[in-house]
Design a protein around this motif. Structure first.
Motif, PDB file in Angstrom:
ATOM      1  N   GLU A  62       1.002  -1.278  -0.003  1.00 22.32           N
ATOM      2  CA  GLU A  62       0.022   0.153  -0.121  1.00 22.32           C
ATOM      3  C   GLU A  62       0.896   1.277   0.173  1.00 22.32           C
ATOM      4  O   GLU A  62       0.609   2.319  -0.799  1.00 22.32           O
ATOM      5  N   GLU A  63       1.958   1.386   0.828  1.00 19.07           N
ATOM      6  CA  GLU A  63       3.048   2.583   0.796  1.00 19.07           C
ATOM      7  C   GLU A  63       3.561   2.437  -0.499  1.00 19.07           C
ATOM      8  O   GLU A  63       3.751   3.749  -0.997  1.00 19.07           O
ATOM      9  N   GLN A  64       4.015   1.475  -1.258  1.00 15.34           N
ATOM     10  CA  GLN A  64       4.601   1.571  -2.492  1.00 15.34           C
ATOM     11  C   GLN A  64       3.497   2.220  -3.590  1.00 15.34           C
ATOM     12  O   GLN A  64       4.027   2.919  -4.492  1.00 15.34           O
ATOM     13  N   ARG A  65       2.196   1.884  -3.569  1.00 11.20           N
ATOM     14  CA  ARG A  65       1.134   2.268  -4.322  1.00 11.20           C
ATOM     15  C   ARG A  65       0.911   3.600  -4.068  1.00 11.20           C
ATOM     16  O   ARG A  65       1.178   4.318  -5.190  1.00 11.20           O
ATOM     17  N   GLN A  66       0.906   4.118  -2.810  1.00 12.71           N
ATOM     18  CA  GLN A  66       0.946   5.541  -2.645  1.00 12.71           C
ATOM     19  C   GLN A  66       1.990   6.297  -3.044  1.00 12.71           C
ATOM     20  O   GLN A  66       1.914   7.555  -3.652  1.00 12.71           O
ATOM     21  N   GLN A  67       3.124   5.790  -2.967  1.00 14.60           N
ATOM     22  CA  GLN A  67       4.520   6.636  -3.316  1.00 14.60           C
ATOM     23  C   GLN A  67       4.409   6.627  -4.848  1.00 14.60           C
ATOM     24  O   GLN A  67       4.824   7.838  -5.441  1.00 14.60           O
ATOM     25  N   ARG A  68       4.047   5.609  -5.659  1.00 15.14           N
ATOM     26  CA  ARG A  68       4.006   5.563  -7.248  1.00 15.14           C
ATOM     27  C   ARG A  68       2.767   6.643  -7.549  1.00 15.14           C
ATOM     28  O   ARG A  68       3.145   7.489  -8.374  1.00 15.14           O
ATOM     29  N   TYR A  69       1.550   6.684  -6.771  1.00 17.16           N
ATOM     30  CA  TYR A  69       0.441   7.592  -7.049  1.00 17.16           C
ATOM     31  C   TYR A  69       1.125   9.024  -7.059  1.00 17.16           C
ATOM     32  O   TYR A  69       0.712   9.759  -7.723  1.00 17.16           O
ATOM     33  N   ALA A  70       1.615   9.174  -5.871  1.00 15.20           N
ATOM     34  CA  ALA A  70       2.291  10.586  -5.683  1.00 15.20           C
ATOM     35  C   ALA A  70       3.126  10.964  -6.916  1.00 15.20           C
ATOM     36  O   ALA A  70       3.073  12.205  -7.244  1.00 15.20           O
TER      37      ALA A  70
END
Length: 180
Positions: A62-70
């Motif tokens: 989830e943290e990786q996804r949020q970083q990618r989205y940012a």
């Protein structure tokens, strides 16, 4: 307890491997030996240049996804094919990142600006720019963004991103822009 010991051992092994791969200059060797301390006398949490603290925490999916989205949200332009208002598949992840942000922040609004190249009448281009903006708005709404968060405006050919009458310039001007 066992996990902490394992992580510390792993951190030491990684640090040792990193140090073994690095070379030092004679000046660096002199600086470390002139400090008057040996590696075992260090008081800053290291032993001989090797950090003995815990290993860096790995990010959850989830943290990786949020970083990618940012990272994706840094881009605000969606490009279109000639005389088209359909969102191309290559912009799906970009729009998903923006939709995720907007859905998580219902007080944030976005203006979607529709643009066209110079070909066509001004009236036609205003309508095409609006269709492009509405296409992006529909895409975002389908991903959970509230209608109240979205406004669409069309500039047609009035605000080109690139000047000129070439395919390169035209392709840059056929766009929708997300403005927060």
């Amino acid at each position: 307890m066992q996990l902490n010991k394992f992580l510390k051992t792993l951190a030491v092994l990684v640090s040792v491997a990193t140090l073994a791969a690095c070379s030092s200059s004679p000046d660096e060797d002199m600086d470390s030996s002139s400090s008057g301390r040996t590696g075992s006398e260090q008081t800053d949490g290291t032993r001989g240049g090797v950090t003995t603290g815990a290993a860096d925490r790995m990010q959850s999916p989830e943290e990786q996804r949020q970083q990618r989205y940012a990272e994706l949200r840094q881009e605000h332009i969606i490009y279109f094919d000639f005389d088209e208002s359909t969102v191309r598949g290559e912009f799906a992840e970009l729009l998903t990142a923006h939709a995720d942000y907007l859905a998580r922040n219902p007080s944030v609004t976005v203006v979607i600006e529709g643009h066209t190249d110079e070909r066509g009448t001004p009236e036609y281009n205003i309508a095409l720019g609006e269709r492009r903006g509405n296409s992006v708005a529909t895409y975002l709404r389908n991903l959970g963004v509230l209608s109240s968060q979205i406004e669409v405006v069309s500039f047609g050919e009035e605000k080109p991103l690139a000047r000129g009458s070439s395919e390169r310039a035209w392709s840059q001007n056929r766009r929708a822009v997300l403005v927060y």
